[in-house]
Design a protein around this motif. Structure first.
Motif: not given
Length: 150
Positions: A18-36
């Motif tokens: 989900s994060n393999c590109f600088t501008r990734s076309p994949y969104h990360t799971p919302i559960q990971q967003h607070p940590e991001i």
């Protein structure tokens, strides 16, 4: 003599992350967003980290990738700094970041058909998710499907 049969090329491995590109076309799971948000804000404002509402920011960043979240933080900071007058600038806060998120359309929304096609291809090819969260979710779904066919 052709020696290519003695030295075969190794199979190609495709890792979809989900994060393999600088501008990734994949969104990360919302559960990971607070940590991001925590990771990026920790770099910029370690002494003020507790002042940011990470859960609220996560709820406003549903389809965002980690790179897009980072850019929204930078944009929120720039908006806060440019809104003050010389000598009377305020630091950025949760509201500035939310405003930046609301003014941005995530790539996962813009390129939804292409992303769905890529996910379908990956599923048909037997690719496994690279993040542990997605792997656990995928594994649980496959186990449920297997159990229902027994």
């Amino acid at each position: 003599m052709n020696s290519s049969h003695l030295n075969p090329k190794p199979p190609i491995t495709v890792i979809l992350n989900s994060n393999c590109f600088t501008r990734s076309p994949y969104h990360t799971p919302i559960q990971q967003h607070p940590e991001i948000f925590r990771v990026h804000l920790q770099k910029l404002r370690p002494s003020r980290l507790r002042e940011f509402d990470l859960e609220l920011l996560a709820r406003h960043s549903l389809d965002y990738s980690g790179a897009e979240i980072e850019q929204a933080i930078v944009e929120g900071m720039q908006q806060a700094f440019s809104s003050g007058t010389t000598g009377n600038r305020s630091d950025f806060n949760t509201e500035h970041i939310i405003r930046a998120l609301e003014e941005t359309v995530p790539l996962a929304t813009i390129a939804k058909p292409q992303i769905e096609a890529l996910k379908q291809w990956a599923s048909n090819a037997g690719a496994r998710p690279a993040s542990i969260y997605n792997y656990q979710k995928s594994y649980a779904k496959s186990r449920t499907t297997e159990a229902s066919t027994i």
